[in-house]
Write an enzyme that holds these catalytic residues in place. Structure first.
Site, PDB file in Angstrom:
ATOM      1  N   LYS A  40      -5.065  -8.860  -7.352  1.00  0.00           N
ATOM      2  CA  LYS A  40      -5.688  -7.537  -7.276  1.00  0.00           C
ATOM      3  C   LYS A  40      -7.071  -7.656  -6.603  1.00  0.00           C
ATOM      4  CE  LYS A  40      -3.142  -5.872 -11.356  1.00  0.00           C
ATOM      5  NZ  LYS A  40      -3.245  -5.467 -12.788  1.00  0.00           N
ATOM      6  N   ASN A  62      -7.900  -7.042 -14.469  1.00  0.00           N
ATOM      7  CA  ASN A  62      -7.221  -8.247 -14.970  1.00  0.00           C
ATOM      8  C   ASN A  62      -6.620  -9.132 -13.864  1.00  0.00           C
ATOM      9  OD1 ASN A  62      -5.024  -6.680 -14.378  1.00  0.00           O
ATOM     10  ND2 ASN A  62      -4.175  -6.657 -16.449  1.00  0.00           N
ATOM     11  N   GLU A  67      10.163  -4.473  -6.440  1.00  0.00           N
ATOM     12  CA  GLU A  67       8.796  -4.644  -5.929  1.00  0.00           C
ATOM     13  C   GLU A  67       8.791  -5.464  -4.632  1.00  0.00           C
ATOM     14  OE1 GLU A  67       6.673  -6.188  -9.347  1.00  0.00           O
ATOM     15  OE2 GLU A  67       6.765  -4.257 -10.369  1.00  0.00           O
TER      16      GLU A  67
END
Ligand code: DAT
Ligand code: MG
Length: 144
Positions: A9, A112, A126
């Site tokens: 991320k 996170n 995905e």
């Protein structure tokens, strides 16, 4: 062979954790089959997290994912979906064991560091979303 979708991320990218995270999956023995750095559009982030669209944190989650580039990967190996989740650790870093990625590098549930598919079926979905042109189908040449 089983594959999973792993995404570093924006906070993981910005904190310089890309190499560390790739290294953990490599050293475990999983095989890197796809790798892309992507700036995600809002609509794409909403699609990736569509199962969570009714949650109160959904808007904040989408804002976070589009706040900077992410590193999208496909990793392959026996049991890679479940073991990948173990390597990542619990969703809330307060509950992630030391030795896991979130346990070692995160404090906030909303920052996170990493995403990993939660099941073989969601991994397929995905991977198809993030790698519509497929991944590299390479085999090790270490053993001739
Ligand atoms: P995971 O990423 O471990 O699969 P999830 O799919 O339940 O967890 O949620 C996706 C992300 O949404 C998670 O990584 C962080 C965020 N999130 C989950 N629960 C949250 C909460 N209660 N408050 C804020 N953010 C949350
Ligand atoms: Mg999830």
């Amino acid at each position: 062979m089983e594959q999973t979708f792993i995404m570093i991320k924006p906070d993981g990218v910005q904190r310089g954790l890309v190499g560390e995270i790739i290294s953990r999956f490599e050293k475990k023995g999983f095989i890197l089959k796809g790798l892309r750095m992507v700036g995600v559009e809002r609509s794409f982030a909403e699609k990736h997290y569509e199962d969570l669209s009714s949650k109160p944190f959904f808007t904040g989650l989408v804002e976070y994912i589009i706040s900077g580039p992410v590193v999208a990967m496909v990793w392959e190996g026996k049991g890679v979906v479940a073991t990948g989740r173990k390597i990542i650790g619990a969703t809330n870093p307060a509950a992630s064991e030391p030795g896991t990625i979130r346990g070692d590098f995160a404090v906030e549930i909303g920052r996170n560091v990493i995403h990993g598919s939660d099941a073989v079926e969601s991994a397929k979905k995905e991977i198809a979303l993030w790698f519509p042109d497929g991944v590299v189908d390479w085999q090790s040449s270490l053993h001739s």
